[in-house]
Design an enzyme around this catalytic site. Sequence first.
Site, PDB file in Angstrom:
ATOM      1  N   GLY A  29      45.661   4.305 -47.347  1.00 11.35           N
ATOM      2  CA  GLY A  29      45.594   3.804 -45.980  1.00 11.35           C
ATOM      3  C   GLY A  29      44.190   3.411 -45.580  1.00 11.35           C
ATOM      4  N   SER A  30      43.488   2.706 -46.473  1.00  6.33           N
ATOM      5  CA  SER A  30      42.073   2.413 -46.231  1.00  6.33           C
ATOM      6  C   SER A  30      41.804   0.967 -45.851  1.00  6.33           C
ATOM      7  CB  SER A  30      41.228   2.804 -47.446  1.00  6.33           C
ATOM      8  OG  SER A  30      41.792   2.344 -48.654  1.00  6.33           O
ATOM      9  N   THR A  31      42.823   0.264 -45.347  1.00  5.72           N
ATOM     10  CA  THR A  31      42.594  -1.101 -44.866  1.00  5.72           C
ATOM     11  C   THR A  31      42.364  -1.134 -43.360  1.00  5.72           C
ATOM     12  OG1 THR A  31      44.996  -1.463 -44.721  1.00  5.72           O
ATOM     13  CG2 THR A  31      43.885  -2.217 -46.730  1.00  5.72           C
ATOM     14  N   LEU A  91      53.568   2.685 -49.568  1.00  6.98           N
ATOM     15  CA  LEU A  91      53.887   4.062 -49.918  1.00  6.98           C
ATOM     16  C   LEU A  91      55.185   4.561 -49.315  1.00  6.98           C
ATOM     17  CD1 LEU A  91      50.301   5.603 -49.746  1.00  6.98           C
ATOM     18  CD2 LEU A  91      51.627   5.015 -51.790  1.00  6.98           C
ATOM     19  N   ASN A 110      45.175   9.895 -46.732  1.00 13.58           N
ATOM     20  CA  ASN A 110      44.990   9.482 -45.347  1.00 13.58           C
ATOM     21  C   ASN A 110      46.174   8.696 -44.790  1.00 13.58           C
ATOM     22  OD1 ASN A 110      43.369   8.572 -42.867  1.00 13.58           O
ATOM     23  ND2 ASN A 110      43.807   6.621 -43.888  1.00 13.58           N
ATOM     24  N   SER A 148      46.367  16.866 -38.614  1.00 19.00           N
ATOM     25  CA  SER A 148      46.323  16.582 -37.177  1.00 19.00           C
ATOM     26  C   SER A 148      46.260  17.882 -36.399  1.00 19.00           C
ATOM     27  CB  SER A 148      47.578  15.810 -36.753  1.00 19.00           C
ATOM     28  OG  SER A 148      47.678  15.744 -35.341  1.00 19.00           O
ATOM     29  N   TYR A 180      56.212  14.081 -36.560  1.00 18.28           N
ATOM     30  CA  TYR A 180      54.838  13.934 -37.049  1.00 18.28           C
ATOM     31  C   TYR A 180      54.157  15.301 -37.145  1.00 18.28           C
ATOM     32  CZ  TYR A 180      49.889  12.546 -37.000  1.00 18.28           C
ATOM     33  OH  TYR A 180      48.551  12.403 -37.286  1.00 18.28           O
ATOM     34  N   LYS A 197      52.749  17.217 -40.591  1.00 17.76           N
ATOM     35  CA  LYS A 197      51.351  17.607 -40.766  1.00 17.76           C
ATOM     36  C   LYS A 197      51.205  19.117 -40.917  1.00 17.76           C
ATOM     37  CE  LYS A 197      49.522  13.482 -40.614  1.00 17.76           C
ATOM     38  NZ  LYS A 197      48.834  12.899 -41.783  1.00 17.76           N
TER      39      LYS A 197
END
Length: 252
Positions: A14-16, A66, A92, A145, A159, A163
């Site tokens: 998730g690094s974009t 993913l 991430n 989180s 969510y 987490k």
Amino acid sequence: MDLGLKNKNVLVTGSTGGVGKAAAELFAQEGANVIISGRNQEKAQKIAAEISTRYSVETIAVAADLSRENEAERLFEESLQQRKTLDILVNNAGIWPTAYVKDMEKSEFERTIYMNLEVPYILSRLMVNHLLETERKGKIVNVVSQAAFHGSTTGHAHYAASKAGLVTFMISQAREVAKYGININAVAPGMVRTSMTEKSLAEREAYYKSRIPVGRIAEPEDVAGCIVFLASCRADYLTGMTMDATGGMLMR
């Protein structure tokens, strides 16, 4: 302060955008070679090229959706093919859908658990096995989180559950592999200003800000600095811990 990251190979999912992109840039500043990953190959390649040019490191792009079965495995294997070895994994990538439990579809609950808990499990298992097979030390950093500890009041119970599961999974895995020199930790952000939270902040920024003792919404770089520290040699004596990056929302 030298963080011992020069020439390390780092996979950041998730690094974009958002926290992942900020972390990738900070790793590159420290001389690490970063694998940029996101759903959009063109975007990932553009970011990788920009970071490579700016910091003179070997940054590559490996796109992966993913949410699809077997994509996590493909991402890891392709990353290994490109870099030969991996030293650091940052879990991430994740999703933050909104639905109160009374209205929550089972499919949405399952999708959230898959993306936020099962995908990190898959990648963490692959990473640990890679490090054990190559007899090398390494680091895994999971982005969790504050909701893992406080729950959610704004329609994100799925969510929060995902987490919380990742926190306890991380602790268990850290206990298993500490003796091999593999450190596994987590960073718990609160509300961060990213494209994922843009709509919620537009509607309720005053509410979210009122819950943060330091009085402001986090920027991606605030969380990225914690990630990079936990992945560094300066955190060699830390494992199984969750770093509070919430501006005081969590205080644990």
